[in-house]
Design an enzyme around this catalytic site. Structure first.
Site, mmCIF file in Angstrom:
data_model
loop_
_atom_site.group_PDB
_atom_site.id
_atom_site.type_symbol
_atom_site.label_atom_id
_atom_site.label_comp_id
_atom_site.label_asym_id
_atom_site.label_seq_id
_atom_site.Cartn_x
_atom_site.Cartn_y
_atom_site.Cartn_z
ATOM 1 N N TYR A 162 0.830 -1.204 0.000
ATOM 2 C CA TYR A 162 0.000 0.000 0.000
ATOM 3 C C TYR A 162 0.866 1.257 0.000
ATOM 4 O O TYR A 162 0.484 2.285 -0.572
ATOM 5 C CB TYR A 162 -0.951 -0.004 1.203
ATOM 6 N N GLU A 163 2.038 1.180 0.610
ATOM 7 C CA GLU A 163 2.942 2.330 0.686
ATOM 8 C C GLU A 163 3.813 2.496 -0.561
ATOM 9 O O GLU A 163 4.465 3.527 -0.732
ATOM 10 C CB GLU A 163 3.846 2.210 1.925
ATOM 11 N N GLY A 196 -8.982 -14.181 3.694
ATOM 12 C CA GLY A 196 -10.411 -14.385 3.857
ATOM 13 C C GLY A 196 -11.212 -13.099 3.944
ATOM 14 O O GLY A 196 -12.418 -13.141 4.178
ATOM 15 N N ARG A 201 6.220 -17.800 -8.128
ATOM 16 C CA ARG A 201 6.509 -16.643 -8.978
ATOM 17 C C ARG A 201 7.731 -15.848 -8.506
ATOM 18 O O ARG A 201 8.210 -14.975 -9.204
ATOM 19 C CB ARG A 201 5.276 -15.751 -9.063
ATOM 20 N N HIS A 219 -9.597 -7.217 2.173
ATOM 21 C CA HIS A 219 -8.372 -6.423 2.279
ATOM 22 C C HIS A 219 -7.507 -6.555 1.018
ATOM 23 O O HIS A 219 -6.959 -5.572 0.523
ATOM 24 C CB HIS A 219 -7.586 -6.874 3.522
ATOM 25 N N ALA A 271 4.223 -8.225 -2.740
ATOM 26 C CA ALA A 271 3.421 -9.444 -2.818
ATOM 27 C C ALA A 271 2.164 -9.267 -1.976
ATOM 28 O O ALA A 271 2.248 -9.027 -0.775
ATOM 29 C CB ALA A 271 4.218 -10.652 -2.326
ATOM 30 N N VAL A 272 1.014 -9.371 -2.639
ATOM 31 C CA VAL A 272 -0.275 -9.312 -1.958
ATOM 32 C C VAL A 272 -0.927 -10.676 -2.161
ATOM 33 O O VAL A 272 -1.126 -11.114 -3.294
ATOM 34 C CB VAL A 272 -1.178 -8.198 -2.531
#
Length: 167
Positions: free
Chosen positions: A58-59, A86, A133, A89, A81-82
């Protein structure tokens, strides 16, 4: 006869920044290693590579904007990496990160001299996909984002040689 402009992977001239999110560090550090290795293998000196770390993806857009505004770098590689969980977010973080980096990349490409910003942020459903990846099975996406950066830096340099803008 039309003129064709393509980037290439010749040693690029200039300095590079790698902006890395620390969150999911066991993945992002592998992406960063792939990026540094790719730059060095393509003729960029260690002294011409700076690595910036921020807390999370996010930053990243804010960091990338600050880095591009220094005008020290011909290319900026963004890595993070995101991983889906559940909650929603994932959607907010991944979407805002992509939009923010895209906006900075658009501004940087239009600047004089033009700068390249590439997107190497993984958005995966599972930890296993992210690990794959980051170099285990599906290649290293940090290296791929770096190759794209090198190619675009060289393309912008070729364009500047013909349009009168400073590379």
């Amino acid at each position: 006869m039309p003129r064709y402009f393509d980037g290439d992977f010749l040693p690029p001239k200039g300095r590079f920044a790698i902006c890395v999110a620390r969150f999911n560090g066991f993945i992002t550090e592998e992406l960063a290693k792939g990026a540094v290795d790719t730059l060095v293998r393509h003729g960029v000196a260690d002294a011409d590579i700076d690595v910036y770390r921020c807390p999370g993806t996010y930053e990243l857009p804010g960091l990338v904007r600050r880095v591009t505004e220094t005008r020290q770098y011909v290319g900026v590689i963004t890595l993070g990496a995101v991983i889906r969980g559940g909650t929603p977010h994932f959607d907010y973080v991944a979407g805002e990160c992509a939009k923010g980096i895209g906006a900075v990349a658009f501004e940087a490409a239009a600047a004089t001299p033009a700068k390249t910003v590439t997107f190497g942020v993984l958005t995966t459903d599972t930890v296993e996909q992210a690990i794959d990846r980051a170099g285990v099975k599906a290649g290293n996406k940090g290296a791929e984002a770096t190759l794209a950066c090198i190619e675009m830096v060289n393309l912008y340099a070729k364009m500047s040689a013909t349009d009168g803008r400073k590379a």
